[in-house]
Design an enzyme around this catalytic site. Structure first.
Site, PDB file in Angstrom:
ATOM      1  N   ASP A  60       0.861  -1.180   0.000  1.00  0.00           N
ATOM      2  CA  ASP A  60       0.000   0.000   0.000  1.00  0.00           C
ATOM      3  C   ASP A  60       0.899   1.233   0.000  1.00  0.00           C
ATOM      4  O   ASP A  60       2.112   1.121  -0.166  1.00  0.00           O
ATOM      5  CB  ASP A  60      -0.913  -0.027   1.238  1.00  0.00           C
ATOM      6  CG  ASP A  60      -2.247   0.656   0.991  1.00  0.00           C
ATOM      7  OD1 ASP A  60      -2.241   1.876   0.729  1.00  0.00           O
ATOM      8  OD2 ASP A  60      -3.294  -0.021   1.050  1.00  0.00           O
ATOM      9  N   HIS A  95      -3.791   6.322   2.947  1.00  0.00           N
ATOM     10  CA  HIS A  95      -4.405   5.022   2.696  1.00  0.00           C
ATOM     11  C   HIS A  95      -3.696   3.912   3.458  1.00  0.00           C
ATOM     12  O   HIS A  95      -4.332   3.075   4.105  1.00  0.00           O
ATOM     13  CB  HIS A  95      -4.395   4.738   1.194  1.00  0.00           C
ATOM     14  CG  HIS A  95      -5.322   3.650   0.757  1.00  0.00           C
ATOM     15  ND1 HIS A  95      -4.964   2.331   0.738  1.00  0.00           N
ATOM     16  CD2 HIS A  95      -6.609   3.694   0.324  1.00  0.00           C
ATOM     17  CE1 HIS A  95      -5.971   1.601   0.297  1.00  0.00           C
ATOM     18  NE2 HIS A  95      -6.985   2.404   0.041  1.00  0.00           N
ATOM     19  N   TYR A 221      -6.602 -13.380  -9.053  1.00  0.00           N
ATOM     20  CA  TYR A 221      -5.720 -14.536  -9.210  1.00  0.00           C
ATOM     21  C   TYR A 221      -6.188 -15.700  -8.345  1.00  0.00           C
ATOM     22  O   TYR A 221      -6.634 -15.519  -7.210  1.00  0.00           O
ATOM     23  CB  TYR A 221      -4.282 -14.178  -8.836  1.00  0.00           C
ATOM     24  CG  TYR A 221      -3.643 -13.152  -9.729  1.00  0.00           C
ATOM     25  CD1 TYR A 221      -3.502 -13.377 -11.092  1.00  0.00           C
ATOM     26  CD2 TYR A 221      -3.180 -11.946  -9.207  1.00  0.00           C
ATOM     27  CE1 TYR A 221      -2.912 -12.436 -11.916  1.00  0.00           C
ATOM     28  CE2 TYR A 221      -2.590 -10.993 -10.023  1.00  0.00           C
ATOM     29  CZ  TYR A 221      -2.464 -11.245 -11.377  1.00  0.00           C
ATOM     30  OH  TYR A 221      -1.889 -10.312 -12.190  1.00  0.00           O
ATOM     31  N   SER A 271     -11.356  -1.660   0.214  1.00  0.00           N
ATOM     32  CA  SER A 271     -10.029  -1.591   0.852  1.00  0.00           C
ATOM     33  C   SER A 271     -10.133  -1.945   2.331  1.00  0.00           C
ATOM     34  O   SER A 271      -9.378  -2.771   2.853  1.00  0.00           O
ATOM     35  CB  SER A 271      -9.449  -0.180   0.725  1.00  0.00           C
ATOM     36  OG  SER A 271      -8.956   0.058  -0.550  1.00  0.00           O
TER      37      SER A 271
END
Length: 411
Positions: A60, A95, A221, A271
């Site tokens: 991040d 963030h 993924y 998030s």
């Protein structure tokens, strides 16, 4: 109110959006986050572990390790990407600090924010994220991420090689990347649990028109725990992306977070949901260090609450993570795994062990037969040679012929 909208761009990783609301007082933050902890049954898990001994790698923006909730428990790794914060957004560390607090916030005395794994440590792997155009609703361009490596791939490998047991990734981009897929496989092979936000495209024009959102990576993924967001009622958050990358969900609306320099704000986005689930994964790894990533995923999915009627849907996955139940299920799964693996010296079924098969070797009868045949063949060959030699010798002279070299005139 400061709005950060995530706009995906091929070739550029971006932070998932957070809505930053009015400040939250220190005395009120525990009350404001109560519903989050209760929705995930975190305090039940805390009776067993709070994540001590586990390092969570946070891919991040930078983390302010000086805030009270994180002081002394943040280690910064090398910068994984170039600094390019979004235009008009909060500073580069906003963030990352917010996500770290949701994972490992330890409070501030009797007050302060608590993460889902308040005794875990954070390995900050700075990957400053790029922004994109506001309110983007157009279909993404073809995948342009054709470089031989990517910042996310480097971060995942670094985390796996430096003791992280969980990797939290509240970021994403359109389109898969070969290096990232290989890094994911590498980390999974080393027992590292990977958690990622699925994205905030649920309210986009494309998603509303097609009843599905574009896939975002690394959440897309195989082996990565993709996390969607729900509100206080357990319903899917309108902004949360909906596709088959959603494995589980967690609260993602009106979530108190710590900001750089101290202080609190309220945020929303997948998030936050992903960071909360990463903390729960840290609790499981703290109690069962050897549990493989696939069993962590199974523990989370098989105990999720507010599950859809069909058992799964692409909005909330298998449901909202229940930390207490997931931790208990992880213990059951590990116990079953141990029972299903007998020692190598034993065998399945009753009775005595069978005799070992005769080791391969020469057969005396066949060797004798081959020897007799070989000798016979040699004798026959020798006899033939003798006969041919005799037949090809010089012939006796005919009657009346003079032997070569005999003196005297010819008649």
């Amino acid at each position: 109110m400061l709005r950060r909208r995530r706009a995906w761009a091929a070739g550029a990783l971006a932070a998932l959006s957070l809505t930053v609301a009015t400040p939250v007082g220190a005395a009120d933050v525990r009350a404001d986050q109560r519903w989050v902890l209760e929705a995930m049954n975190v305090e039940q898990a805390w009776k067993t572990t709070k994540g001590a001994g586990v390092t969570v790698a946070l891919v991040d923006s930078t983390v302010d390790g000086g805030v009270a909730e994180l002081r002394g428990r943040v280690v910064s790794g090398p910068d994984m990407g170039s600094a390019q914060p979004a235009e008009g957004g909060p500073d580069a560390g906003w963030h990352g600090t917010a996500m770290a607090s949701l994972i490992a916030g330890a409070g501030n005395g009797a007050d302060g924010l608590l993460g889902t794994a308040p005794e875990a440590r954070i390995l900050s792997l700075p990957l400053v994220l790029r922004g994109g155009p506001e309110n983007r609703t157009a279909q993404p361009e073809a995948d342009l991420r054709t470089q031989s490596d990517s910042p996310v791939a480097r971060a995942i490998r670094y985390a796996a090689n430096h003791g992280a047991k969980v990797v939290s990734m509240s970021l994403g981009a359109y389109g898969p990347h070969k290096a990232e897929r290989e890094a994911v496989s590498y980390a999974l092979s080393r027992g590292v649990v990977l958690v990622a936000a699925v994205g905030n495209d649920g309210g986009s024009e494309h998603s509303l028109d097609n009843a599905t959102s574009f896939w975002n990576f690394p959440a897309g993924y195989s082996g990565v725990i993709g996390v969607g967001a729900v509100d206080v009622t357990g319903r899917p958050a309108p902004f949360s992306s909906d596709n088959l990358s959603v494995l589980v969900s967690a609260p993602g609306v009106d979530i108190p977070v710590v900001i750089p320099g101290g202080g609190y704000r309220s945020a929303e986005g997948t998030s936050a949901a992903a960071a909360l689930v990463a903390g729960v994964a840290a609790l499981i790894k703290a109690k069962y260090p050897d549990i493989p990533p696939q069993l962590v995923s199974r523990a989370l999915t098989s105990t999720a609450t507010s599950a859809p009627a069909a058992g799964y849907d692409d909005h909330v996955g298998f449901g909202v993570v229940d930390a207490g139940a997931a931790l208990a299920r992880a213990g059951e799964l590990m116990s079953r795994t141990a029972q299903a693996s007998p020692p190598a010296v034993q065998h399945f079924g009753a009775g005595s062990l069978s005799r070992e098969p005769t080791r391969p070797g020469p057969d005396p009868f066949r060797l004798g037969l081959y020897g007799v045949g070989l000798i016979g063949g040699l004798l026959a060959f020798g006899g033939a040679v003798v006969m041919l030699t005799r037949r090809s010798g010089p012939a006796a002279p005919a009657a009346g012929e003079r032997a070569a070299g005999q003196a005297g005139p010819w008649p």
